[in-house]
Design an enzyme around this catalytic site. Structure first.
Site, PDB file in Angstrom:
ATOM      1  N   SER A  22       0.858  -1.181   0.000  1.00 38.46           N
ATOM      2  CA  SER A  22       0.000   0.000   0.000  1.00 38.46           C
ATOM      3  C   SER A  22       0.889   1.224   0.000  1.00 38.46           C
ATOM      4  CB  SER A  22      -0.939  -0.020   1.204  1.00 38.46           C
ATOM      5  OG  SER A  22      -1.816   1.067   1.148  1.00 38.46           O
ATOM      6  N   CYS A  23       1.183   1.767   1.182  1.00 40.82           N
ATOM      7  CA  CYS A  23       2.043   2.960   1.218  1.00 40.82           C
ATOM      8  C   CYS A  23       3.435   2.658   0.690  1.00 40.82           C
ATOM      9  CB  CYS A  23       2.156   3.555   2.599  1.00 40.82           C
ATOM     10  SG  CYS A  23       1.439   2.716   3.945  1.00 40.82           S
ATOM     11  N   THR A  52     -10.478  12.922   5.499  1.00 40.90           N
ATOM     12  CA  THR A  52     -11.520  13.934   5.675  1.00 40.90           C
ATOM     13  C   THR A  52     -12.265  13.643   6.966  1.00 40.90           C
ATOM     14  OG1 THR A  52     -13.152  12.649   4.463  1.00 40.90           O
ATOM     15  CG2 THR A  52     -11.774  14.164   3.184  1.00 40.90           C
TER      16      THR A  52
END
Length: 162
Positions: A22-23, A52
């Site tokens: 992922s990252c 958010t």
């Protein structure tokens, strides 16, 4: 674990389970270019996921923007000026990492990465050289859309090996 541009060519079709990370997509893309050219001795990385107010903080699709920012400090074996490092990354983004790594010098904010397909965009204006042997790099990606695009790219590559 296989990452496009990092080690995808080592995929063996006898494997039953694979991961696209992922990252790591954002981090390893830039780190590989730097290490290959300048030999990283040590590094320190901070990963920041922008969320958010209504977005989940744990893994899971939010349907909203999820930008990942990598703050990477590298101590280098070989000395290099920051302008030379920028040229090196720009060259890699047009060559072996085309479509995976993007080089940028514009001032950007999170929404600039909405639906971005690159694994990593080096924000050259946000980085700096602490010395000729120590650099700080900032790279960003769309943690959902960019990751999904690289997942598809990996599946296409895997299918070509069948």
């Amino acid at each position: 674990m296989f990452l496009m541009g990092k080690n995808h060519e080592k995929y063996d079709n006898s494997l039953k389970i694979v991961s696209n990370a992922s990252c790591n997509n954002c981090l390893t893309t830039v780190a590989k270019v730097i290490h290959y050219n300048l030999d990283t001795m040590e590094g320190l990385v901070n990963t920041v996921c922008v969320i958010t107010a209504t977005q989940k903080t744990m893994d899971g699709s939010s349907g909203k923007l999820c930008v990942l920012v990598i703050d990477l400090i590298n101590c280098l074996e070989k000395a290099a000026k920051y302008n030379d490092i920028k040229k090196m990354v720009k060259l890699a983004s047009k060559g072996p990492f085309k479509g995976i790594l993007r080089f940028g010098e514009d001032q950007v904010v999170s929404c600039d990465f909405n639906s971005d397909v690159y694994s990593s965009t080096l924000n050259a204006g946000a980085g700096t050289a602490l010395s000729d042997h120590c650099i700080k790099l900032i790279s960003q990606d769309d943690g959902e859309f960019g990751y999904s695009k690289k997942l598809v790219d990996l599946m296409v590559y895997m299918a070509s090996k069948e």
